[in-house]
Design a protein around this motif. Structure first.
Motif, mmCIF file in Angstrom:
data_model
loop_
_atom_site.group_PDB
_atom_site.id
_atom_site.type_symbol
_atom_site.label_atom_id
_atom_site.label_comp_id
_atom_site.label_asym_id
_atom_site.label_seq_id
_atom_site.Cartn_x
_atom_site.Cartn_y
_atom_site.Cartn_z
ATOM 1 N N CYS A 1 -18.387 73.731 -21.575
ATOM 2 C CA CYS A 1 -19.329 74.587 -20.833
ATOM 3 C C CYS A 1 -20.766 74.177 -21.170
ATOM 4 O O CYS A 1 -21.365 74.669 -22.124
ATOM 5 C CB CYS A 1 -19.119 76.061 -21.181
ATOM 6 N N PRO B 1 -16.354 78.290 -24.332
ATOM 7 C CA PRO B 1 -15.223 77.367 -24.189
ATOM 8 C C PRO B 1 -15.702 75.916 -24.183
ATOM 9 O O PRO B 1 -16.852 75.633 -23.814
ATOM 10 C CB PRO B 1 -14.622 77.754 -22.830
ATOM 11 N N LYS B 2 -14.843 75.014 -24.572
ATOM 12 C CA LYS B 2 -15.182 73.595 -24.608
ATOM 13 C C LYS B 2 -15.568 73.098 -23.215
ATOM 14 O O LYS B 2 -14.930 73.425 -22.220
ATOM 15 C CB LYS B 2 -13.982 72.796 -25.120
ATOM 16 N N GLU C 1 -19.638 75.279 -28.174
ATOM 17 C CA GLU C 1 -18.540 75.820 -28.987
ATOM 18 C C GLU C 1 -19.064 76.534 -30.228
ATOM 19 O O GLU C 1 -18.496 77.542 -30.661
ATOM 20 C CB GLU C 1 -17.587 74.690 -29.374
ATOM 21 N N GLU C 2 -20.181 76.015 -30.792
ATOM 22 C CA GLU C 2 -20.788 76.669 -31.954
ATOM 23 C C GLU C 2 -21.267 78.079 -31.606
ATOM 24 O O GLU C 2 -21.294 78.968 -32.451
ATOM 25 C CB GLU C 2 -21.962 75.842 -32.472
#
Length: 540
Positions: free
Chosen positions: A85, A82-83, A77-78
């Motif tokens: 992955c 997408p969350k 995410e940073e």
């Protein structure tokens, strides 16, 4: 591979790219090293660790092997992903691959912290070609680094020669064939068939390819998931460009049991023994296995056309359709056309992950590559919006593969012979087994080296970065200057006794001189201890 406890035990740190096509061979390599009596740590992320827990950790416990996961939080995410992955096969689009590589690079900091907190550092880092930052890590902690390629020596040599001779600059048209120079066989590609990394269509890709090559040049050895007997000419040719090239595969054949074949990669989306039971009901070498990997993507119209071609071939088949490609539109077509009913008894569809190693190694399966394959008709990389292959092409290619007359018979013989050679390569005493032993011996040599007898060439003198005191034997040119610098200025060497340039007809040194100098270097009392300290300081 049978276990071998004769070598000293070293700790190998494996750092793979978080992609199924890389994680699977890395985890198989971990088993190979562990069966050779070594200790192995594999860098993982939480979701990938959960995927591979049964296949690796449970396996290690059953066989009393020293394999562990180092689970690091993946900063997807940073990096703008997408969350959730954490693996390349979970990316909604390969357009996000650059961000995935950025997130992978961010693993450097937590891995560095883990290394700093260890009482004893790993003996060797085996890193993925895609993770060039491991080079900085290895240099900082003075750990030998080995590179692992998940492709063949044929591909490596093609890629090297295409770059070396700037093949892509010779052709203007995407459809014009071009010969790859300096290959053991005559190999031609069109420009359109080259990977994007070879075309170097952007500065970002150019920089990435350059980083890959730099990272390869700085390693102590290069490992390839292949076996020498399959591509000996390409192994020998590529050996000229890297240090210590060792083929250690096919890793998928190592430590095989039926349950282990079922557990490789993701959890299968079918009953674990359903596909095995279906294969057992088919004739030998009759089944066509259809699978396009975890990263490639096909549109529904192309999958429908493929399905119709498979049906028209009248051959028994297992067709794996990955999760991202199995759309509501495709499911609707299957139901409306009663497709699965039409192929019932001779067709088996797997939606999602399949136990590929088990399927390919089953006697009922027949088919693939190296003058053992049949081209289905694709001439350029697939574009999402185009229907590339018609059902007639599929039917024709399968017929040629299955029937094929004398040519088909020769293809089957070559495939069978290569299969036998592959199995021998990973057995105790086989070429890949011995190469794994050479890797361990190489690490042992680096760990136990206490001194360096050198001719005092400047490149060898810079070997001081390894932190070893030197035994000096200058031969000609500026090497006597370098010896003075090593012995008198840096005070990290012992003169073996050569005072004048070597002449070939003269016996310059006696055995007693060599013995005396080595004793002085290795023992050397307080003076030797000071020499070792100075060398270690220079290493830092």
């Amino acid at each position: 591979m049978a276990s071998s406890n004769q070598q000293p035990i070293h700790h190998f740190l494996l750092v793979p790219l978080m992609s199924q096509s890389h994680l699977i061979p890395f985890t198989e390599m971990a088993k190979v090293l562990a069966h050779h009596g070594q200790e192995v740590t594999i860098v993982m992320t939480p979701l990938n660790a959960a995927r591979f827990n049964n296949a690796i950790i449970d396996y290690a416990m059953n066989f009393n092997l020293k394999i562990q996961f180092l689970s690091l939080s993946f900063p997807g995410e940073e990096a703008g992903l997408p969350k959730g992955c954490e693996n390349m096969d979970s990316l909604p689009s390969l357009d996000l691959a650059t961000k995935f590589f950025q997130a992978s690079k961010m693993l450097q900091e937590p891995l560095e912290k883990w290394l700093q907190d260890l009482e004893s550092l790993p003996s060797c880092i085996i890193s993925d070609i895609c993770l060039t930052w491991t080079s900085d890590l290895a240099l900082k902690f003075k750990i030998p680094r080995v590179l692992f390629h998940t492709v063949s020596c044929f591909t490596l040599l093609c890629s090297h020669n295409i770059k070396r001779y700037k093949v892509q600059d010779r052709v203007a048209s995407d459809s014009e064939p071009v010969l790859v120079p300096d290959m053991p066989d005559r190999i031609e590609f069109t420009k359109a068939q080259l990977p994007e990394s070879e075309k170097q269509s952007s500065n970002q890709l150019k920089n990435l390819v350059s980083q890959f090559k730099e990272a390869e040049l700085s390693v102590s050895a290069v490992l390839v998931n292949s076996f020498e007997e399959m591509e000996s000419g390409y192994v020998k040719a590529y050996q000229k460009f890297v240090n210590n090239l060792w083929c250690i595969g096919p890793l998928s054949l190592c430590n095989e049991t039926t349950s282990n074949k079922l557990e490789k990669g993701n959890k299968t989306t079918i009953d674990e023994y359903e596909s095995l039971n279906w294969l057992n009901s088919q004739k030998s070498s009759s089944v066509i296995y259809v699978c396009f990997g975890s990263l490639s993507h096909m549109l529904t119209p192309q999958l429908i056309e493929l399905g119709l071609g498979l049906e028209a071939s009248n051959c028994p088949l297992i067709w794996t359709i990955k999760k991202g490609d199995y759309t509501p539109e495709l499911e609707k077509w299957f139901k409306e056309q009663r497709f699965e009913e039409r192929i019932e008894g001779r067709g088996f569809i797997i939606r999602g992950w399949a136990p590929q190693v088990l399927i390919l190694s089953h006697p009922a399966t027949g088919g693939q590559v190296l003058k053992i394959g049949v081209k289905i008709g694709v001439e350029v990389p697939m574009k999402a919006e185009e229907l590339m292959v018609k059902r007639e092409d599929v039917k024709k290619a399968i017929k040629q593969l299955v029937d094929g007359g004398d040519e088909g018979e020769e293809r089957r013989k070559r495939a069978k012979k290569l299969g036998e050679m592959a199995n021998r390569a990973v057995e105790n005493g086989g070429s890949s087994y011995l190469n794994a032993t050479l890797l361990i011996e190489n690490v042992n040599q680096q760990a136990t080296t206490g001194g360096f007898l050198t001719h005092c060439g400047w490149n060898s003198t810079l070997g001081v970065s390894a932190g070893l005191p030197m035994l000096t034997w200058p031969i000609f040119a500026e090497q006597f200057y370098n010896e003075k610098f090593i012995v008198q200025v840096l005070k990290i060497g012992v003169n073996i006794g050569v005072e004048v340039p070597v002449k070939t007809e003269e016996l310059m040194l006696k055995r007693e001189d060599v013995k005396k100098a080595i004793k002085q270097l290795v023992d050397g009392g307080d003076e030797g201890e000071e020499r070792r300290k100075r060398t270690k300081n220079l290493e830092r």
